[in-house]
Design an enzyme around this catalytic site. Structure first.
Site, PDB file in Angstrom:
ATOM      1  N   ALA A   1      61.414  38.135  57.325  1.00 43.59           N
ATOM      2  CA  ALA A   1      62.086  36.910  56.890  1.00 43.59           C
ATOM      3  C   ALA A   1      63.007  37.312  55.734  1.00 43.59           C
ATOM      4  O   ALA A   1      62.631  37.267  54.567  1.00 43.59           O
ATOM      5  CB  ALA A   1      61.058  35.880  56.451  1.00 43.59           C
TER       6      ALA A   1
ATOM      7  N   SER B   1      62.077  33.950  47.123  1.00 46.33           N
ATOM      8  CA  SER B   1      61.452  34.584  48.288  1.00 46.33           C
ATOM      9  C   SER B   1      61.037  33.515  49.296  1.00 46.33           C
ATOM     10  O   SER B   1      61.548  32.393  49.250  1.00 46.33           O
ATOM     11  CB  SER B   1      60.250  35.421  47.815  1.00 46.33           C
ATOM     12  OG  SER B   1      59.792  36.254  48.855  1.00 46.33           O
ATOM     13  N   ASN B   2      60.146  33.847  50.193  1.00 48.92           N
ATOM     14  CA  ASN B   2      59.681  32.874  51.188  1.00 48.92           C
ATOM     15  C   ASN B   2      58.220  33.174  51.529  1.00 48.92           C
ATOM     16  O   ASN B   2      57.624  34.097  50.982  1.00 48.92           O
ATOM     17  CB  ASN B   2      60.574  32.904  52.434  1.00 48.92           C
ATOM     18  CG  ASN B   2      60.584  34.284  53.063  1.00 48.92           C
ATOM     19  OD1 ASN B   2      59.587  34.750  53.590  1.00 48.92           O
ATOM     20  ND2 ASN B   2      61.723  34.962  52.979  1.00 48.92           N
ATOM     21  N   ARG B   3      57.652  32.385  52.448  1.00 49.20           N
ATOM     22  CA  ARG B   3      56.206  32.441  52.688  1.00 49.20           C
ATOM     23  C   ARG B   3      55.775  33.518  53.673  1.00 49.20           C
ATOM     24  O   ARG B   3      54.613  33.559  54.080  1.00 49.20           O
ATOM     25  CB  ARG B   3      55.730  31.068  53.179  1.00 49.20           C
ATOM     26  CG  ARG B   3      55.661  30.023  52.067  1.00 49.20           C
ATOM     27  CD  ARG B   3      55.319  28.656  52.623  1.00 49.20           C
ATOM     28  NE  ARG B   3      54.349  28.727  53.707  1.00 49.20           N
ATOM     29  CZ  ARG B   3      54.345  27.936  54.777  1.00 49.20           C
ATOM     30  NH1 ARG B   3      55.271  27.005  54.924  1.00 49.20           N
ATOM     31  NH2 ARG B   3      53.437  28.074  55.709  1.00 49.20           N
ATOM     32  N   SER B   4      56.650  34.402  54.089  1.00 46.17           N
ATOM     33  CA  SER B   4      56.224  35.421  55.067  1.00 46.17           C
ATOM     34  C   SER B   4      55.145  36.336  54.464  1.00 46.17           C
ATOM     35  O   SER B   4      55.328  36.896  53.385  1.00 46.17           O
ATOM     36  CB  SER B   4      57.427  36.259  55.510  1.00 46.17           C
ATOM     37  OG  SER B   4      56.982  37.345  56.295  1.00 46.17           O
TER      38      SER B   4
END
Ligand code: PMT
Length: 215
Positions: A89, A21-24
């Protein structure tokens, strides 16, 4: 006016307990949804997994996990939308295969094979109706305007929000953000560091305004 907004990250499964995943955080997308509701529009929010309370007054909230689920939800809603803002994102890659059971540690290197996900925004740009306004974000850590202008043209957008995500006080997770809004006809609005709520109101008024940069 019907506005479709995407927010938050996606999760791409590695096994039943792990994902990419990512930091959004979803804060920017949720602020946009709130500003759009306030403007009087009928708002559909497609959200990846976040821990935020959805704004009140939404016409529809669709919760998704993966890029594939987000693609399906956006495709379904896009047809009937006047304005589409892709703030999510979305993962660019996902594991080719998700393991059915939790992967066991074997003490040696583990190589994950990834495949590209569908670019939702580029797909929407390819079949955009002449009356539709398509808005993307460009989250960049270098060559902000150059990369944003490339995405604006390549994905056939009306507007792009060039978002410098190299600084800790703005971009991912922060309550504040700074950006430059670029229109396909050359319009340019610089938004200095401010709350995501304030920025969202500016974005909605620019992209939904009569003097539309793309039309
Ligand atoms: O959620 P927050 O913590 O508040 O952070 C906000 C934000 C930094 C996530 C947000 O402001 C932002 O910049 N969102 C875009 C993130 C992104 O994925 O940018 P990108 O440059 O990689 O993608 C370009 C555009 O294509 C984006 O509109 C994206 O939604 C879209 N995209 C990307 C990949 C994909 N497979 N499909 C897409 O539609």
């Amino acid at each position: 006016m019907k506005i479709l907004i995407s927010a938050g990250p996606t999760r791409e499964k590695i096994d039943p307990v792990r994902y990419i995943s990512n930091r959004s955080s979803g804060k920017m997308g949720y602020a946009l949804a709130e500003a759009a509701v306030k403007s009087g529009a009928s708002v559909t929010l497609v959200s990846g997994p976040v821990s935020l309370t959805p704004p009140s007054g939404l016409a529809l909230l669709i919760s998704v996990e993966s890029a594939a689920e987000m693609t399906d939800a956006i495709r379904k809603e896009a047809e009937s939308s006047d304005v589409i803002i892709m703030c999510a994102a979305v993962a660019d890659y996902r594991p080719v295969m998700a393991a059915e059971q939790k992967l066991k540690k074997k003490g040696e290197r583990l190589i994950l094979e990834l495949e590209p996900t569908e670019d939702i925004l580029a797909g929407l740009g390819g079949r955009k109706k002449s009356t539709q306004i398509l808005v993307g974000f460009a989250a960049e850590t270098e060559k902000l305007l150059e990369h944003a202008e490339d995405k604006l043209k390549r994905k056939n957008l009306d507007w792009i929000i060039a978002n410098d995500v190299s600084r800790s006080e703005s971009g991912f997770e922060s309550d504040k953000n700074q950006a430059v809004i670029l229109g396909r006809n050359g319009a340019k609005t610089v938004i200095p560091l401010q709350s995501k709520k304030e920025m969202a109101e500016t974005i909605i008024s620019v992209v939904c305004g009569k003097n539309n940069g793309g039309k």
